[in-house]
Scaffold this active site. Sequence first.
Site, short mmCIF file in Angstrom:
data_model
loop_
_atom_site.label_atom_id
_atom_site.label_comp_id
_atom_site.label_asym_id
_atom_site.label_seq_id
_atom_site.Cartn_x
_atom_site.Cartn_y
_atom_site.Cartn_z
N TYR A 18 53.86 8.11 -94.17
CA TYR A 18 53.54 6.90 -93.79
C TYR A 18 53.09 5.95 -94.15
CZ TYR A 18 53.53 4.22 -88.65
OH TYR A 18 53.89 2.61 -88.16
N SER A 77 51.66 -2.02 -90.34
CA SER A 77 51.04 -1.15 -89.23
C SER A 77 49.23 -1.56 -89.59
CB SER A 77 51.56 0.31 -89.38
OG SER A 77 50.64 1.43 -88.89
P1 NAD Z 1 61.07 3.26 -82.19
O1 NAD Z 1 61.06 4.55 -82.42
O2 NAD Z 1 60.32 2.97 -80.55
O3 NAD Z 1 62.02 2.32 -82.59
C1 NAD Z 1 62.11 2.84 -83.92
C2 NAD Z 1 63.52 1.67 -84.24
O4 NAD Z 1 63.81 2.00 -85.58
C3 NAD Z 1 64.55 2.22 -82.77
O5 NAD Z 1 65.33 1.41 -82.63
C4 NAD Z 1 65.23 3.03 -84.17
O6 NAD Z 1 66.65 3.26 -83.77
C5 NAD Z 1 65.49 2.44 -85.56
N1 NAD Z 1 65.79 3.66 -86.60
C6 NAD Z 1 64.73 5.25 -86.67
N2 NAD Z 1 65.82 5.20 -87.77
C7 NAD Z 1 66.53 4.46 -88.34
C8 NAD Z 1 67.47 4.18 -89.99
N3 NAD Z 1 67.85 5.20 -90.26
N4 NAD Z 1 68.59 3.47 -89.76
C9 NAD Z 1 68.11 1.49 -88.74
N5 NAD Z 1 67.05 2.49 -87.37
C10 NAD Z 1 66.69 2.98 -87.67
O7 NAD Z 1 59.43 3.19 -82.86
P2 NAD Z 1 58.47 1.82 -82.98
O8 NAD Z 1 56.88 2.28 -82.49
O9 NAD Z 1 59.08 0.17 -81.93
O10 NAD Z 1 58.19 1.56 -84.73
C11 NAD Z 1 58.78 0.04 -84.88
C12 NAD Z 1 58.14 -0.28 -85.80
O11 NAD Z 1 56.76 -0.37 -86.11
C13 NAD Z 1 57.87 0.76 -87.28
O12 NAD Z 1 58.34 0.88 -88.57
C14 NAD Z 1 56.54 1.52 -87.14
O13 NAD Z 1 56.46 1.80 -87.95
C15 NAD Z 1 56.38 0.10 -86.59
N6 NAD Z 1 54.79 0.79 -85.92
C16 NAD Z 1 54.28 1.02 -85.26
C17 NAD Z 1 53.04 1.32 -84.26
C18 NAD Z 1 53.21 1.83 -82.39
O14 NAD Z 1 52.24 2.08 -82.25
N7 NAD Z 1 54.34 2.01 -81.92
C19 NAD Z 1 52.02 0.62 -84.55
C20 NAD Z 1 52.34 0.20 -86.12
C21 NAD Z 1 53.52 -0.12 -86.45
#
Ligand code: NAD
Length: 260
Positions: free
Chosen positions: A155, A142
């Site tokens: 985080y 991130s």
């Molecule tokens: P999201 O909530 O849409 O998806 C998260 C996914 O992780 C889902 O499929 C969920 O079921 C799965 N998950 C959660 N806990 C779990 C567990 N214990 N075991 C297995 N699967 C699990 O979130 P997102 O925004 O798509 O985030 C995905 C990644 O991207 C994360 O690591 C997040 O930190 C990172 N990220 C997101 C953003 C953003 O702006 N959305 C920015 C930077 C980084």
Amino acid sequence: MFKGKVAIVTGSTSGIGLGIAKELARLRADIVLNGFSDAGEIEAIRSGIEREHGVRVSYDGADMSKEDAVRGLIATTAAKYGRLDVLVNNAGIQFTAPVEEFPAAKWNAILAINLSAAFHGIAAAVPLMKKQGWGRIINIASAHGLVASTHKAAYVAAKHGLIGLTKVVGLETAGSGVTCNAVCPGWVRTPLVDKQIDDNAAQKGISKDDATRELLAEKQPSLQFVSPAQLGGTVAFLCSGAADQITGTAISVDGGWTAQ
Ligand code: NAD
């Protein structure tokens, strides 16, 4: 580009992980989906990708907060497909609170899913990839792996740790045909961010649209969200021959967030 290759994308039932899984499938990789949702929705995602791209898509519900389940995901995939070429450590959760109020259970869960799961997955995958003489490990970190914001102690700590892990694994696999890199997205409109927008709107008594504009204006100079499809493209690039010598590094896809 990836015909005959096998990719695991953790946390791919939603958001960024789903975007990455779809892009790798479009490029002909067989896909192992992972994450939580109801069984019907997961099956619709699985069969939809399989139908659209003509690749094998399976689902493994391993809980990324549990060491044995993470290692089991790698072992099961290797047994089922006979190989593992790409591991995308993407599953992640968020929780916000000032450090003095941060619940220890939330700290433990975020560290387990956002950082330790990547360690366990990598530890299990590296021997297989080294044996194959080719592998790609991509950790979805991130902008918060490079800089901090308030109220995100767990985080930010986990994502900084993930970039440190990326560097070590990049060094330990250098020259073996295996690379390990991190991708650092800025704001992406997914359920994880939608919740933060809703919380901010409620806290400040403003509309969701205004809260969205504020969120982008505070951090992301482009004032536009990054898309899951764009991150799929970044991961595909890191898996391409052009990226053979890119390892142990972090690539920002953040609309200028960390240039400031
Ligand atoms: P999201 O909530 O849409 O998806 C998260 C996914 O992780 C889902 O499929 C969920 O079921 C799965 N998950 C959660 N806990 C779990 C567990 N214990 N075991 C297995 N699967 C699990 O979130 P997102 O925004 O798509 O985030 C995905 C990644 O991207 C994360 O690591 C997040 O930190 C990172 N990220 C997101 C953003 C953003 O702006 N959305 C920015 C930077 C980084």
